[in-house]
Design a protein around this motif. Structure first.
Motif, short mmCIF file in Angstrom:
data_model
loop_
_atom_site.label_atom_id
_atom_site.label_comp_id
_atom_site.label_asym_id
_atom_site.label_seq_id
_atom_site.Cartn_x
_atom_site.Cartn_y
_atom_site.Cartn_z
N TYR A 45 0.82 -1.21 0.00
CA TYR A 45 0.00 0.00 0.00
C TYR A 45 0.86 1.26 0.00
CZ TYR A 45 -4.14 -2.84 0.50
OH TYR A 45 -5.15 -3.74 0.26
N THR A 46 2.04 1.17 0.60
CA THR A 46 2.96 2.30 0.52
C THR A 46 3.42 2.51 -0.92
OG1 THR A 46 3.76 1.84 2.76
CG2 THR A 46 5.12 3.27 1.38
N LEU A 47 3.74 1.41 -1.60
CA LEU A 47 4.16 1.48 -3.00
C LEU A 47 3.06 2.05 -3.88
CD1 LEU A 47 6.15 0.71 -5.29
CD2 LEU A 47 5.05 -1.54 -5.35
N SER A 48 1.82 1.62 -3.65
CA SER A 48 0.70 2.10 -4.45
C SER A 48 0.54 3.61 -4.32
CB SER A 48 -0.59 1.39 -4.01
OG SER A 48 -1.70 1.86 -4.76
N SER A 49 0.63 4.13 -3.10
CA SER A 49 0.46 5.57 -2.90
C SER A 49 1.65 6.36 -3.43
CB SER A 49 0.27 5.86 -1.40
OG SER A 49 -0.98 5.41 -0.95
N VAL A 50 2.85 5.82 -3.30
CA VAL A 50 4.03 6.49 -3.84
C VAL A 50 3.92 6.62 -5.35
CG1 VAL A 50 6.51 6.22 -4.27
CG2 VAL A 50 5.61 5.92 -1.97
N LEU A 51 3.49 5.55 -6.03
CA LEU A 51 3.35 5.60 -7.48
C LEU A 51 2.23 6.55 -7.90
CD1 LEU A 51 3.88 1.84 -8.41
CD2 LEU A 51 5.41 3.76 -8.87
N ALA A 52 1.14 6.59 -7.13
CA ALA A 52 0.07 7.54 -7.44
C ALA A 52 0.57 8.97 -7.27
CB ALA A 52 -1.14 7.29 -6.52
N GLY A 53 1.34 9.21 -6.20
CA GLY A 53 1.92 10.54 -6.00
C GLY A 53 2.89 10.91 -7.10
#
Length: 326
Positions: A223-231
């Motif tokens: 979930y950290t990876l998902s938000s980082v990529l969205a950012g």
């Protein structure tokens, strides 16, 4: 020596197998061929450049979503996090290139970290947690922009703009970054213990626990990876638009989920590919471009047609997959 040829039944079986396994890719190729001959402006260099550039922003978001869905989860916050990342990047650009990149990635990464911790440690449903994060990120975005009244623009001539507007061999920089991330994502998913843990968790979380896999740690990372990529997608979009757009990202989470599913990733988890998601992004971008090429549809009906077409693709793909299992 005598040449041997496949029997008609064998050739038919091979064609069916290709359709079952690569249905979205086949539809994508057929769509490109039809558009090339049906629309005179489709094959122009400018249109093709714009096609891949527009798809690159969604692709970065969908990459993170692929990991999450393979694990059996879902992330509804990526659309709002995407918009928040763009506004933070535009705001940070006044303090230099490094701040324009780090500020949104850190803030968006913290949102994903909190998502992962709540889901992994408290066993809360991903749907509920990420829905709350969607509202939080959108609320924070509105607070930073005074409910949209304040627009953060990137100064002309800023080095930050190269990330969105720069080109290499005539192709936009975001396209190269998206392809690089997909390459790294493919290696991470298929060639590392982390990737195998993702598949195992999606297949059966209880079995993954019994195997001694770091289930909680993997979920937090996902979930950290998902938000980082969205950012990061927000960073690229802000550099491309030269400002942070408050209304950006509305419904983007649904777009990301749809292209991941079209690419063959199961919503129930345990199966999926990075290349399939890339095909899904290409297909969705192509459909939108085809609608724009027609040019006679009212804007209110374009989304309806696009959604209906995607639904048909998903249904056909599921029918093909079911026939393969039988």
């Amino acid at each position: 020596m005598t040449a041997t040829t496949a029997a008609p039944s064998e050739r038919g079986a091979s064609v069916a197998t290709v359709l079952q396994r690569q249905g979205a890719a086949v539809v994508l190729v057929l769509g490109i061929v039809v558009s090339w001959f049906a629309f005179p402006h489709f094959g122009t260099v400018d249109n093709l450049r714009n096609l891949v550039l527009q798809g690159s922003f969604l692709a970065v978001i969908a990459l993170g979503m692929t990991f999450v869905i393979i694990s059996g989860g879902i992330d509804l916050s990526v659309g709002s996090v995407y918009a928040l990342g763009g506004v933070l990047a535009a705001y940070g650009s006044r303090y230099g290139l490094v701040m324009a990149i780090l500020l949104p990635i850190v803030v968006c990464g913290l949102i994903g970290l909190i998502n992962g911790l709540l889901i992994a440690r408290t066993r809360m449903a991903p749907f509920i947690v990420t829905l709350a994060s969607l509202l939080f990120a959108r609320g924070l975005l509105l607070a930073l922009t005074n409910e949209g009244a304040t627009t953060y623009k990137v100064e002309p001539g800023s080095a930050f703009l190269w990330l969105g507007q720069g080109t290499v061999f005539g192709v936009g920089v975001p396209v190269y970054l998206a392809l690089l991330l997909f390459g790294l994502g493919g290696v991470l998913l298929r060639r590392t213990r982390f990737g195998q843990s993702v598949f195992a968790i999606g297949g059966s979380e209880q079995s993954a626990l019994l195997m001694g896999l770091p289930v909680a740690r993997t979920k937090v990372a996902l979930y950290t990876l998902s938000s980082v990529l969205a950012g990061l997608a927000g960073v690229l979009t802000a550099a491309y638009l030269q400002s942070g757009v408050t209304v950006l990202g509305v419904g983007t989470e649904l777009d990301a989920i749809s292209v991941v599913v079209i690419g063959g990733t199961l919503l129930t988890g345990g199966a999926g590919t990075i290349i399939g998601t890339l095909v899904g992004v290409g297909l969705k971008t192509l459909i939108q471009n085809m609608i724009n090429q027609v040019g006679t549809l009212d804007a209110n009906y374009q989304t309806v047609v696009s959604g209906a077409f995607l639904l048909v693709v998903v249904v056909i793909q599921r029918l093909l997959a079911r026939s393969r299992k039988s």
